[in-house]
Design a protein around this motif. Structure first.
Motif: not given
Length: 119
Positions: A90-101
């Motif tokens: 999630a973070f590597a793909l630029g999401f600020s929160e894992p739940n958003h991913f």
């Protein structure tokens, strides 16, 4: 400006945008993918609305849609080929929160990243 030259210029802009996007892939744990359309517009020295219109005309998709397609494709690759946790992906793909991913992935795939990985 004649129509042929304008089309060539917009085609070149599309190619430069795709190069910028592809240049970030595959993602690394230490380098996060940039997902903001404004980042690409600024890098290409055009207004974000202009970039959006050009991509829509040439690719049939908005800037956000093209970026999201690449993010989704990379997410599936990372889930299949790496031992990274969902949080790391999630973070590597630029999401600020894992739940958003997880929400983004489930909306596109119809199942969660954990379910996708476990198949």
């Amino acid at each position: 400006m004649d129509i042929g030259k304008q089309h060539a210029n917009t085609s070149q802009l599309v190619q430069r945008f795709l190069y910028l996007l592809d240049d970030q892939l595959p993602v690394q744990r230490t380098h996060y993918l940039e997902r903001r359309p404004s980042y690409y517009a600024e890098s290409l020295k055009v207004h974000v609305n202009y970039l959006n219109r050009v991509l829509k005309r040439h690719l049939g998709k908005t800037t956000t849609q093209v970026i999201s397609d690449s993010v989704f494709k990379e997410a599936k690759r990372l889930l299949r080929e790496t031992p990274w946790s969902i949080t790391e992906i999630a973070f590597a793909l630029g999401f600020s929160e894992p739940n958003h991913f997880s929400h983004f992935f489930k909306k596109r795939e119809g199942r969660s990243p954990v379910q996708f990985r476990g198949e």
